[in-house]
Design an enzyme around this catalytic site. Structure first.
Site, PDB file in Angstrom:
ATOM      1  N   HIS A 251      93.889  49.361  15.104  1.00 21.96           N
ATOM      2  CA  HIS A 251      95.147  49.541  14.372  1.00 21.96           C
ATOM      3  C   HIS A 251      95.070  50.860  13.611  1.00 21.96           C
ATOM      4  CE1 HIS A 251      97.755  47.828  10.780  1.00 21.96           C
ATOM      5  NE2 HIS A 251      98.325  48.886  11.369  1.00 21.96           N
TER       6      HIS A 251
ATOM      7  N   HIS B 109      89.609  43.125  15.190  1.00 21.07           N
ATOM      8  CA  HIS B 109      90.657  44.022  14.673  1.00 21.07           C
ATOM      9  C   HIS B 109      90.029  45.092  13.782  1.00 21.07           C
ATOM     10  CE1 HIS B 109      94.868  44.912  13.518  1.00 21.07           C
ATOM     11  NE2 HIS B 109      94.391  45.129  12.300  1.00 21.07           N
TER      12      HIS B 109
ATOM     13  N   MET C  47      96.389  53.599  11.141  1.00 22.05           N
ATOM     14  CA  MET C  47      97.302  53.847  10.016  1.00 22.05           C
ATOM     15  C   MET C  47      97.040  55.288   9.597  1.00 22.05           C
ATOM     16  SD  MET C  47      96.697  50.180   8.188  1.00 22.05           S
ATOM     17  CE  MET C  47      95.326  49.847   9.289  1.00 22.05           C
TER      18      MET C  47
ATOM     19  N   ASP D 256     100.127  40.870  11.059  1.00 19.82           N
ATOM     20  CA  ASP D 256      98.954  41.350  10.326  1.00 19.82           C
ATOM     21  C   ASP D 256      99.239  41.402   8.825  1.00 19.82           C
ATOM     22  OD1 ASP D 256      96.726  42.716   9.383  1.00 19.82           O
ATOM     23  OD2 ASP D 256      97.053  44.522  10.584  1.00 19.82           O
TER      24      ASP D 256
ATOM     25  N   ASP E 162      90.722  48.407  11.441  1.00 20.76           N
ATOM     26  CA  ASP E 162      91.743  49.137  10.679  1.00 20.76           C
ATOM     27  C   ASP E 162      91.283  50.550  10.384  1.00 20.76           C
ATOM     28  OD1 ASP E 162      93.844  47.133  10.209  1.00 20.76           O
ATOM     29  OD2 ASP E 162      92.242  46.025   9.202  1.00 20.76           O
TER      30      ASP E 162
ATOM     31  N   SER F 289      90.098  40.781  10.961  1.00 20.06           N
ATOM     32  CA  SER F 289      90.046  42.188  10.549  1.00 20.06           C
ATOM     33  C   SER F 289      88.729  42.442   9.832  1.00 20.06           C
ATOM     34  CB  SER F 289      91.209  42.501   9.610  1.00 20.06           C
ATOM     35  OG  SER F 289      90.899  43.682   8.880  1.00 20.06           O
TER      36      SER F 289
ATOM     37  N   MET G   4     103.819  44.112  10.537  1.00 17.50           N
ATOM     38  CA  MET G   4     103.075  44.036   9.274  1.00 17.50           C
ATOM     39  C   MET G   4     103.726  42.993   8.362  1.00 17.50           C
ATOM     40  SD  MET G   4     100.559  46.048   9.645  1.00 17.50           S
ATOM     41  CE  MET G   4      99.850  45.688   8.044  1.00 17.50           C
TER      42      MET G   4
ATOM     43  N   MET H 266      92.236  53.997   8.700  1.00 21.67           N
ATOM     44  CA  MET H 266      93.160  54.586   7.718  1.00 21.67           C
ATOM     45  C   MET H 266      92.685  55.992   7.364  1.00 21.67           C
ATOM     46  SD  MET H 266      93.582  51.325   5.185  1.00 21.67           S
ATOM     47  CE  MET H 266      93.647  49.649   5.822  1.00 21.67           C
TER      48      MET H 266
HETATM   49  C1  DX5 Z   1      96.157  46.045   6.141  1.00 22.96           C
HETATM   50  C2  DX5 Z   1      95.387  45.822   7.415  1.00 22.96           C
HETATM   51  C3  DX5 Z   1      95.071  44.404   7.713  1.00 22.96           C
HETATM   52  C4  DX5 Z   1      94.260  43.711   6.672  1.00 22.96           C
HETATM   53  C5  DX5 Z   1      94.441  42.240   6.847  1.00 22.96           C
HETATM   54  O1  DX5 Z   1      96.586  47.353   6.110  1.00 22.96           O
HETATM   55  O2  DX5 Z   1      96.120  46.315   8.514  1.00 22.96           O
HETATM   56  O3  DX5 Z   1      94.473  44.291   9.004  1.00 22.96           O
HETATM   57  O4  DX5 Z   1      92.901  44.018   6.723  1.00 22.96           O
HETATM   58  O5  DX5 Z   1      93.737  41.600   5.855  1.00 22.96           O
HETATM   59  P1  DX5 Z   1      94.258  40.271   5.170  1.00 22.96           P
HETATM   60  O6  DX5 Z   1      94.273  39.198   6.232  1.00 22.96           O
HETATM   61  O7  DX5 Z   1      93.239  40.028   4.119  1.00 22.96           O
HETATM   62  O8  DX5 Z   1      95.628  40.527   4.617  1.00 22.96           O
HETATM   63 ZN    ZN Z   2      95.411  45.831  10.570  1.00 26.46          ZN
END
Ligand code: DX5
Ligand code: ZN
Length: 212
Positions: free
Chosen positions: A64, A31, A66, A173, A33, A6, A135, A35
Protein backbone atom coordinates in the site's frame (compact mmCIF):
# COMPACT_ATOMS: atom_id res chain seq x y z
CA UNK A 1 -13.35 -12.85 4.38
CA UNK A 2 -9.66 -12.64 3.57
CA UNK A 3 -7.37 -10.97 6.12
CA UNK A 4 -4.24 -8.92 5.42
CA UNK A 5 -2.52 -8.01 8.71
CA UNK A 6 -0.71 -4.67 8.51
CA UNK A 7 2.86 -5.00 9.77
CA UNK A 8 2.79 -1.32 10.77
CA UNK A 9 1.60 -2.51 14.20
CA UNK A 10 4.22 -5.28 14.45
CA UNK A 11 7.30 -5.16 16.70
CA UNK A 12 10.02 -4.12 14.23
CA UNK A 13 12.69 -5.35 16.65
CA UNK A 14 11.65 -8.90 15.79
CA UNK A 15 9.99 -8.43 12.43
CA UNK A 16 10.94 -11.89 11.14
CA UNK A 17 9.21 -13.59 14.09
CA UNK A 18 6.15 -11.35 13.69
CA UNK A 19 5.81 -12.08 9.98
CA UNK A 20 6.17 -15.83 10.50
CA UNK A 21 3.49 -15.67 13.21
CA UNK A 22 0.89 -13.96 10.99
CA UNK A 23 1.67 -16.21 8.01
CA UNK A 24 1.40 -19.35 10.19
CA UNK A 25 -1.65 -17.84 11.88
CA UNK A 26 -3.76 -17.93 8.73
CA UNK A 27 -3.26 -14.53 7.11
CA UNK A 28 -4.00 -14.38 3.39
CA UNK A 29 -1.61 -11.53 2.60
CA UNK A 30 1.04 -9.45 4.34
CA UNK A 31 -0.02 -5.79 4.15
CA UNK A 32 2.94 -3.40 3.86
CA UNK A 33 2.38 0.33 4.43
CA UNK A 34 4.88 2.51 2.59
CA UNK A 35 4.73 6.19 3.61
CA UNK A 36 7.02 8.92 2.29
CA UNK A 37 6.53 11.74 4.82
CA UNK A 38 5.00 13.93 2.06
CA UNK A 39 1.67 12.46 0.98
CA UNK A 40 1.05 11.47 4.61
CA UNK A 41 2.59 12.89 7.80
CA UNK A 42 4.53 9.72 8.60
CA UNK A 43 7.55 7.88 7.23
CA UNK A 44 7.81 4.09 7.30
CA UNK A 45 9.88 1.61 5.35
CA UNK A 46 11.68 1.37 2.03
CA UNK A 47 13.11 -1.37 -0.19
CA UNK A 48 15.76 -2.59 2.28
CA UNK A 49 13.21 -3.54 4.93
CA UNK A 50 10.49 -4.59 2.48
CA UNK A 51 12.87 -7.00 0.72
CA UNK A 52 13.68 -8.53 4.14
CA UNK A 53 9.92 -8.89 4.72
CA UNK A 54 9.50 -10.56 1.32
CA UNK A 55 12.20 -13.11 2.17
CA UNK A 56 10.46 -14.21 5.39
CA UNK A 57 6.82 -13.99 4.25
CA UNK A 58 5.14 -17.20 3.11
CA UNK A 59 2.03 -15.26 2.02
CA UNK A 60 1.89 -12.76 -0.87
CA UNK A 61 2.68 -9.11 -0.23
CA UNK A 62 -0.01 -6.44 -0.50
CA UNK A 63 1.94 -3.19 -0.84
CA UNK A 64 0.00 0.00 0.00
CA UNK A 65 1.77 3.11 -1.26
CA UNK A 66 1.06 6.38 0.53
CA UNK A 67 3.52 8.47 -1.44
CA UNK A 68 3.70 11.38 -3.89
CA UNK A 69 5.94 9.83 -6.52
CA UNK A 70 4.08 6.61 -7.25
CA UNK A 71 6.02 5.56 -10.36
CA UNK A 72 9.34 5.75 -8.53
CA UNK A 73 8.06 3.47 -5.75
CA UNK A 74 6.39 1.03 -8.15
CA UNK A 75 9.74 0.55 -9.91
CA UNK A 76 11.47 0.13 -6.55
CA UNK A 77 9.14 -2.60 -5.27
CA UNK A 78 8.31 -4.45 -8.51
CA UNK A 79 11.36 -6.80 -8.26
CA UNK A 80 9.91 -8.16 -4.98
CA UNK A 81 6.95 -9.55 -6.98
CA UNK A 82 4.13 -8.49 -4.64
CA UNK A 83 0.60 -9.73 -5.37
CA UNK A 84 -0.82 -6.16 -5.30
CA UNK A 85 0.57 -2.66 -5.48
CA UNK A 86 -2.01 -0.06 -4.55
CA UNK A 87 -1.63 3.69 -4.99
CA UNK A 88 -3.83 6.60 -3.92
CA UNK A 89 -5.99 8.24 -6.60
CA UNK A 90 -5.47 11.55 -4.71
CA UNK A 91 -1.71 11.47 -5.38
CA UNK A 92 -1.66 10.43 -9.04
CA UNK A 93 -2.30 12.62 -12.11
CA UNK A 94 -2.10 9.73 -14.58
CA UNK A 95 -3.72 6.74 -12.88
CA UNK A 96 -4.62 4.96 -16.13
CA UNK A 97 -1.02 5.04 -17.30
CA UNK A 98 0.29 3.81 -13.93
CA UNK A 99 -2.21 0.93 -13.86
CA UNK A 100 -0.90 -0.25 -17.25
CA UNK A 101 2.67 0.02 -15.97
CA UNK A 102 1.94 -2.08 -12.86
CA UNK A 103 0.22 -4.70 -15.05
CA UNK A 104 3.16 -4.79 -17.46
CA UNK A 105 5.37 -5.69 -14.48
CA UNK A 106 3.19 -8.75 -13.76
CA UNK A 107 1.62 -7.25 -10.61
CA UNK A 108 -2.07 -6.73 -9.83
CA UNK A 109 -2.90 -3.00 -9.75
CA UNK A 110 -5.14 -1.48 -7.09
CA UNK A 111 -6.32 2.05 -6.35
CA UNK A 112 -6.87 3.46 -2.86
CA UNK A 113 -9.60 5.97 -2.00
CA UNK A 114 -9.31 8.26 1.02
CA UNK A 115 -12.41 8.58 3.24
CA UNK A 116 -13.76 11.61 1.30
CA UNK A 117 -13.15 10.30 -2.22
CA UNK A 118 -16.16 9.17 -4.27
CA UNK A 119 -16.19 5.65 -5.72
CA UNK A 120 -17.44 7.27 -8.98
CA UNK A 121 -14.03 8.98 -9.29
CA UNK A 122 -12.60 5.66 -10.51
CA UNK A 123 -15.60 4.51 -12.56
CA UNK A 124 -13.67 4.57 -15.85
CA UNK A 125 -10.69 2.75 -14.33
CA UNK A 126 -12.60 -0.10 -12.69
CA UNK A 127 -12.28 -2.62 -15.50
CA UNK A 128 -8.47 -2.35 -15.36
CA UNK A 129 -8.24 -2.82 -11.61
CA UNK A 130 -7.84 -6.08 -9.71
CA UNK A 131 -8.68 -4.38 -6.42
CA UNK A 132 -10.01 -1.16 -4.92
CA UNK A 133 -8.84 -0.32 -1.40
CA UNK A 134 -11.19 1.87 0.63
CA UNK A 135 -9.62 3.74 3.54
CA UNK A 136 -11.71 3.60 6.70
CA UNK A 137 -9.29 5.97 8.50
CA UNK A 138 -7.21 8.90 7.28
CA UNK A 139 -3.99 7.28 6.05
CA UNK A 140 -0.77 7.70 8.01
CA UNK A 141 -1.09 5.81 11.27
CA UNK A 142 -2.22 2.51 12.73
CA UNK A 143 -4.62 2.22 15.64
CA UNK A 144 -7.13 4.90 14.55
CA UNK A 145 -10.92 4.83 14.87
CA UNK A 146 -13.00 3.26 12.07
CA UNK A 147 -14.99 5.76 9.94
CA UNK A 148 -18.39 4.05 9.45
CA UNK A 149 -19.34 5.80 6.15
CA UNK A 150 -17.00 3.35 4.40
CA UNK A 151 -19.70 0.68 4.70
CA UNK A 152 -22.09 2.61 2.46
CA UNK A 153 -19.22 3.42 0.10
CA UNK A 154 -18.32 -0.28 -0.17
CA UNK A 155 -21.95 -1.09 -0.98
CA UNK A 156 -21.99 1.53 -3.76
CA UNK A 157 -18.69 0.32 -5.16
CA UNK A 158 -19.88 -3.30 -5.07
CA UNK A 159 -22.95 -2.45 -7.14
CA UNK A 160 -20.76 -0.58 -9.66
CA UNK A 161 -18.57 -3.70 -9.94
CA UNK A 162 -21.56 -6.05 -10.27
CA UNK A 163 -23.27 -3.82 -12.85
CA UNK A 164 -20.20 -4.18 -15.04
CA UNK A 165 -19.83 -7.90 -14.35
CA UNK A 166 -16.26 -7.41 -13.10
CA UNK A 167 -14.18 -9.46 -10.69
CA UNK A 168 -12.52 -6.47 -8.98
CA UNK A 169 -12.17 -7.17 -5.25
CA UNK A 170 -12.80 -4.66 -2.47
CA UNK A 171 -10.38 -4.23 0.44
CA UNK A 172 -10.98 -2.00 3.50
CA UNK A 173 -8.13 -0.60 5.61
CA UNK A 174 -8.18 1.09 9.01
CA UNK A 175 -9.76 0.43 12.39
CA UNK A 176 -11.15 -2.95 11.38
CA UNK A 177 -12.15 -5.18 14.31
CA UNK A 178 -14.56 -7.93 15.35
CA UNK A 179 -17.36 -5.33 15.79
CA UNK A 180 -17.41 -3.81 12.30
CA UNK A 181 -16.37 -6.87 10.29
CA UNK A 182 -19.94 -8.14 9.77
CA UNK A 183 -21.13 -4.86 8.24
CA UNK A 184 -18.12 -4.92 5.91
CA UNK A 185 -18.86 -8.50 4.86
CA UNK A 186 -22.53 -7.67 4.21
CA UNK A 187 -21.51 -4.66 2.11
CA UNK A 188 -19.48 -6.92 -0.20
CA UNK A 189 -15.95 -6.42 1.13
CA UNK A 190 -13.57 -9.26 0.18
CA UNK A 191 -10.38 -8.44 2.13
CA UNK A 192 -9.78 -6.50 5.34
CA UNK A 193 -6.52 -5.01 6.53
CA UNK A 194 -6.07 -5.23 10.29
CA UNK A 195 -3.10 -3.86 12.20
CA UNK A 196 -3.85 -3.00 15.79
CA UNK A 197 -6.62 -5.60 16.11
CA UNK A 198 -4.30 -8.47 15.15
CA UNK A 199 -1.06 -7.35 16.80
CA UNK A 200 -2.63 -6.34 20.13
CA UNK A 201 -4.09 -9.83 20.54
CA UNK A 202 -1.84 -12.29 22.41
CA UNK A 203 -2.73 -14.84 19.72
CA UNK A 204 -2.47 -13.50 16.16
CA UNK A 205 -4.05 -16.74 15.00
CA UNK A 206 -7.16 -16.19 17.15
CA UNK A 207 -7.46 -12.58 16.00
CA UNK A 208 -7.23 -13.56 12.33
CA UNK A 209 -9.70 -16.42 12.67
CA UNK A 210 -12.20 -14.26 14.59
CA UNK A 211 -12.21 -11.82 11.64
CA UNK A 212 -12.64 -14.67 9.19
C1 DX5 B 1 -3.00 3.45 7.75
C2 DX5 B 1 -2.54 2.14 7.16
C3 DX5 B 1 -3.20 0.93 7.72
C4 DX5 B 1 -3.01 0.75 9.19
C5 DX5 B 1 -4.08 -0.16 9.68
O1 DX5 B 1 -2.50 4.48 6.99
O2 DX5 B 1 -2.80 2.13 5.77
O3 DX5 B 1 -2.80 -0.23 6.99
O4 DX5 B 1 -1.76 0.23 9.53
O5 DX5 B 1 -3.94 -0.29 11.04
P1 DX5 B 1 -5.18 -0.42 12.01
O6 DX5 B 1 -5.87 -1.72 11.68
O7 DX5 B 1 -4.55 -0.43 13.36
O8 DX5 B 1 -6.08 0.76 11.79
ZN1 ZN C 1 -2.55 0.21 4.66
Amino acid sequence: MKVAPSILSADFGKLDVEIKAICDGGSDYVHVDVMDGHFVPNLTIGPVVVSAVAKVATKPLDIHLMVENNTFFVELFAPLKPEFISFHIESESHPHRLIQKIKSLGIKPAIVLNPHTLPESIEYLLEDLDMVLLMSVNPGFGGQKFIPSVVEKARRLKSMINARDLKTVIEVDGGVNDKNIKDLKNAGVDIVVAGNYVFSNPSYKNAISSLK
